[in-house]
Structure formats: C-alpha cells, structure tokens
Scaffold this motif. Structure first.
Motif, PDB file in Angstrom:
ATOM      1  N   ILE A 141       0.713  -1.208  -0.155  1.00  0.00           N
ATOM      2  CA  ILE A 141      -0.149  -0.034   0.069  1.00  0.00           C
ATOM      3  C   ILE A 141       0.960   1.135  -0.080  1.00  0.00           C
ATOM      4  N   GLU A 142       2.089   1.264   0.631  1.00  0.00           N
ATOM      5  CA  GLU A 142       2.917   2.339   0.727  1.00  0.00           C
ATOM      6  C   GLU A 142       3.575   2.577  -0.840  1.00  0.00           C
ATOM      7  N   SER A 143       3.701   1.485  -1.410  1.00  0.00           N
ATOM      8  CA  SER A 143       4.266   1.564  -2.947  1.00  0.00           C
ATOM      9  C   SER A 143       3.376   2.347  -3.736  1.00  0.00           C
ATOM     10  N   LEU A 144       2.062   2.558  -3.400  1.00  0.00           N
ATOM     11  CA  LEU A 144       1.054   3.141  -4.455  1.00  0.00           C
ATOM     12  C   LEU A 144       1.097   4.495  -4.356  1.00  0.00           C
ATOM     13  N   VAL A 145       1.543   5.178  -3.023  1.00  0.00           N
ATOM     14  CA  VAL A 145       1.407   6.699  -2.856  1.00  0.00           C
ATOM     15  C   VAL A 145       2.089   7.299  -3.663  1.00  0.00           C
ATOM     16  N   ILE A 146       1.300   8.438  -4.443  1.00  0.00           N
ATOM     17  CA  ILE A 146       2.155   9.108  -5.393  1.00  0.00           C
ATOM     18  C   ILE A 146       2.253  10.537  -4.956  1.00  0.00           C
ATOM     19  N   HIS A 147       1.292  10.946  -3.670  1.00  0.00           N
ATOM     20  CA  HIS A 147       1.398  12.258  -3.199  1.00  0.00           C
ATOM     21  C   HIS A 147       1.086  12.223  -1.999  1.00  0.00           C
ATOM     22  N   ARG A 148       1.616  13.146  -0.994  1.00  0.00           N
ATOM     23  CA  ARG A 148       1.165  12.910   0.404  1.00  0.00           C
ATOM     24  C   ARG A 148       1.391  14.268   0.821  1.00  0.00           C
ATOM     25  N   ASP A 149       0.644  14.772   1.757  1.00  0.00           N
ATOM     26  CA  ASP A 149       0.900  16.249   2.522  1.00  0.00           C
ATOM     27  C   ASP A 149      -0.151  15.963   3.648  1.00  0.00           C
ATOM     28  N   ARG A 150      -0.030  17.413   4.293  1.00  0.00           N
ATOM     29  CA  ARG A 150      -0.728  17.382   5.839  1.00  0.00           C
ATOM     30  C   ARG A 150      -2.232  16.676   5.648  1.00  0.00           C
ATOM     31  N   ALA A 151      -3.017  17.171   4.587  1.00  0.00           N
ATOM     32  CA  ALA A 151      -4.401  17.025   4.422  1.00  0.00           C
ATOM     33  C   ALA A 151      -4.668  15.946   3.496  1.00  0.00           C
ATOM     34  N   ALA A 152      -4.002  15.293   2.497  1.00  0.00           N
ATOM     35  CA  ALA A 152      -4.406  14.427   1.498  1.00  0.00           C
ATOM     36  C   ALA A 152      -3.219  13.228   1.486  1.00  0.00           C
ATOM     37  N   ILE A 153      -3.903  12.259   0.845  1.00  0.00           N
ATOM     38  CA  ILE A 153      -2.914  11.386   0.137  1.00  0.00           C
ATOM     39  C   ILE A 153      -3.598  10.964  -1.196  1.00  0.00           C
ATOM     40  N   VAL A 154      -2.592  10.578  -2.292  1.00  0.00           N
ATOM     41  CA  VAL A 154      -3.204  10.261  -3.580  1.00  0.00           C
ATOM     42  C   VAL A 154      -2.417   8.920  -3.775  1.00  0.00           C
TER      43      VAL A 154
ATOM     44  N   ARG B 180      -9.989  -8.315  -0.325  1.00  0.00           N
ATOM     45  CA  ARG B 180      -8.635  -7.563  -0.308  1.00  0.00           C
ATOM     46  C   ARG B 180      -8.963  -6.283  -0.870  1.00  0.00           C
ATOM     47  N   HIS B 181      -8.996  -5.118  -0.629  1.00  0.00           N
ATOM     48  CA  HIS B 181      -9.114  -3.875  -0.952  1.00  0.00           C
ATOM     49  C   HIS B 181      -8.743  -2.899  -0.507  1.00  0.00           C
ATOM     50  N   VAL B 182      -8.722  -1.443  -1.189  1.00  0.00           N
ATOM     51  CA  VAL B 182      -7.932  -0.277  -0.508  1.00  0.00           C
ATOM     52  C   VAL B 182      -8.345   0.058   0.661  1.00  0.00           C
ATOM     53  N   ASP B 183      -9.750   0.043   0.992  1.00  0.00           N
ATOM     54  CA  ASP B 183     -10.205   0.562   2.544  1.00  0.00           C
ATOM     55  C   ASP B 183      -9.678  -0.327   3.435  1.00  0.00           C
ATOM     56  N   GLY B 184      -9.427  -1.789   3.227  1.00  0.00           N
ATOM     57  CA  GLY B 184      -9.034  -2.785   4.293  1.00  0.00           C
ATOM     58  C   GLY B 184      -7.394  -2.565   4.378  1.00  0.00           C
ATOM     59  N   LEU B 185      -6.720  -1.678   3.535  1.00  0.00           N
ATOM     60  CA  LEU B 185      -5.163  -1.535   3.513  1.00  0.00           C
ATOM     61  C   LEU B 185      -4.887  -0.133   4.434  1.00  0.00           C
TER      62      LEU B 185
END
Length: 371
Positions: free
Chosen positions: A100-113, A130-135
């Motif tokens: 799930i960490e490998s999928l992160v393309i943006h991160r700041d105080r308010a949001a993750i994409v 297995r789904h995003v919500d569960g990870l």
C-alpha cells in the motif's frame, strides 16, 4: 454517532454523524445504529419527508458526511439505538504494508493520493476480501487516524484515488465532489473511432432492472442526468482510438456506459460492450480505463493537482498501437464554454453560413430592384 439531545421516544431526535460513519449510505447508518428500523420504515420516513439531513430531505441511498446532523422521526415502538462496538482490525502484514505504501504518489498534511492498480477494489463487498479500504491502516504515517476514502474507482479501473487524512479534510473534499468543483480526467482506449473527435455525451443513466444495481444503462425516462466530454488523442486506423475522457457528473460507470452507448466501448469492457469490446492483434483483454489526473481545491488553499502513470497493460497497448505518449495531456481539465466545444463551434459556423446566405439573398433582391 452522538445524540444531541436525550429526547423521549415519541419525539423526533437528532444525531451528529461520527467520523467512522463518514461517506457511508444512510441506510447503512441505520443498519449499524438502529438495526430494528427496517429498510421499509426508513424508506417511508424519507418518502414522507420526516427524515432530514442538515434540515434537507434525504433518501436511504444518499451518502452522509461526518459532522452532518440527522433528524430521526419518533421511533414508535423501536428501542433506543444500540451503541456500536468498534471492531478491531487485524494488523497488516509486512507485505501488505509495503504494497500500500508503494502506491502513494502524493502526500501532504491533508491528503494522500495513490495510484490504484487494476484488479484492486476500492471497498469490500461480496467475495471481496482485499481492497483499498482494508489497507488504509498502512497509510497512517505520522497521523493518529487512518485516512478516509472520499471517492471511488471501479475495481478494474486504475489511477489516481484521493484519500483524506482527517474527518475535517474528508468533509472538505466531499463537498468539492458534491459541488463538482473537483475535476477528474481519464485516459481510455476505445473500439473504433468516433466521427466527431471532440464531443460531449449527454445521456441520462439509471440502474438496469434485474441486475441488483450492479449494471447501469441509458434511461431516457427516469435516469439521472449524466454528461461526459471526450477527445480523440490518436487513432489506430479505424480499429481503435486513444481518448481523453472528462466526466462532468459522477454517475456509476458513467464513462463505460456513455462510450458503449455511442458505439465505441472501452477496450476490455465486456460488461458494457460484450464481445465487441475486445481488439485482436496483441492488445490486452483487461479494461483500458485509467484515472490519469485529479485536481481539487486544497484545504490549505490553492489546488491539489496530481497525475498518475498508467498500468503496464495500458502502456503496452499504447506502444503496440503506435501511439505517442507525449500527446496525452492536452485536454484542459476545466469544463469548456459551449462556444469552445465542437458542437458550439459547429452551431456558430452554421449561424454564420446562414447569415451569409441571407446577405447574398438581400444583395440579389437589391440588384433586381434597380433594373
């Protein structure tokens, strides 16, 4: 859930939607907190206007947001809402944490994409473990709580998926989606080439009867308004085209339904295109629909604007068909004025031609009158 006032059962009561209930359907809220209030009872309350969310009428299928106030009519013989016991989630495995960490393309105080891969559902459901919500526990980072989903992508659709890092930012982003100030742009491969290469599709969409709400269709009588802009980026002869798609409404499966409805289903979309949705000659049979870009107002000011790279099968298909990747980001993400669209330009050209014909006709009459 928190009760604003402890009122008797024969009086209406109000409840403030808790963070854990953010963005769930209203009927799901009743299942969690008032299981004895059947769907029929909730539907009757909604139909007669007794059920109110922030003072407005609401339907059982509408989604609710943290902080909103729900007014519940007198419960008659129903018992008090049962307190919800919080279910402990098992800790993520090291493999899931890394994934799930490998999928992160943006991160700041308010949001993750994240760049969601095809085949991974956004939320759980029947036979979906297995789904995003569960990870999401794997994306806490320095925050206390887990991020929250504020929109969805179909299981087989890849691309940019926005997560809010707190209840407050979730409410901010949810408002942007509901007011349509959030903008999304998709890439797709479609079968065939539309005769109009830059156009708008306006066809209402409803749930197809007999499918349990799992399939949508164009419903001219009772469907909800739906509007999509498309632009052909490149074409592979007459067999296929690479298009940019921009939904101006957010109906379920909107892009897939609209493209199939004009006779150009998205490649790999057997659900809406049947066997006609597949291209021979080495092109993958997977769905070729990718959420390329998302732009939304940031809670701290300015815009959050993130682009996601397509998955391997999509890139391989682009390469196989000889498409030039550098051409793919030319469509403005803002909704065009009518005068700037292909339809608007066509109407303007027709009006100008009509004016010229009228002028020439007037000149002929003038010359005839001087003889």
């Amino acid at each position: 859930m928190s009760a604003d006032k402890p009122l008797p059962a024969d009086e209406a009561r109000s409840f403030t939607i808790a963070d854990d209930d953010h963005d769930i359907r209203l009927d799901r809220w009743f299942k969690r907190h008032m299981p004895d209030a059947s769907f029929n009872i909730v539907s009757r309350w909604a139909r007669t206007g007794q059920l109110r969310l922030d003072g407005k009428r609401v339907a059982p299928g509408d989604r609710i947001a943290a902080g909103q106030v729900l007014r519940v009519p007198p419960l008659e013989a129903l018992p008090e809402p049962a307190p919800r016991t919080k279910k402990e989630r098992p800790p993520l495995s090291a493999e899931d944490q890394e994934f799930i960490e490998s999928l992160v393309i943006h991160r700041d105080r308010a949001a993750i994409v994240i760049n969601k891969p095809p085949g991974l559902a956004t939320q759980g459901g029947t036979k979906t473990d297995r789904h995003v919500d569960g990870l999401l526990d794997g994306l806490r980072f320095e925050a206390e709580g887990r991020p929250k989903l504020v929109h969805r992508l179909d299981k087989d659709t890849s691309g940019a998926l926005l997560l809010a890092r707190s209840a407050g930012t979730a409410a901010h982003f949810a408002k942007a989606f509901s007011s349509r100030t959030a903008k999304k742009l998709y890439w797709a491969l479609i079968v065939g080439v539309p005769s109009i290469e830059d156009g708008t599709i306006e066809l209402p969409i409803g749930k197809q009867p007999g499918t349990g709400g799992e399939k949508m269709y164009v419903d001219e009588k009772e469907g909800l308004p739906a509007r999509t802009r498309y632009r052909v980026v490149e074409r592979a002869g007459n067999a296929a085209a690479w298009v940019e798609l921009q939904p101006f409404t957010g109906r379920t499966h909107q892009l897939r339904v609209h493209m199939a409805a004009i006779g150009h289903p998205i490649v790999g979309d057997g659900k809406y295109g049947g066997q006609d949705a597949f291209v021979s000659g080495g092109v993958s049979r997977k769905l070729h629909l990718h959420a390329r870009r998302i732009r939304i107002d940031h809670p701290d000011g300015g815009k959050l604007d993130v682009t996601a790279e397509p998955p391997r099968h999509f890139l391989e298909s682009l390469q196989h068909l000889g498409f030039d990747m550098s051409l793919g980001d030319a469509l403005p993400i803002d909704e065009p004025k009518f005068s700037e669209t292909a339809e608007g330009k066509k109407k303007a050209a027709n009006a100008a031609a009509k004016a010229r014909r009228k002028e020439r006709k007037g000149e002929r009459r003038s010359r005839s009158g001087t003889k």
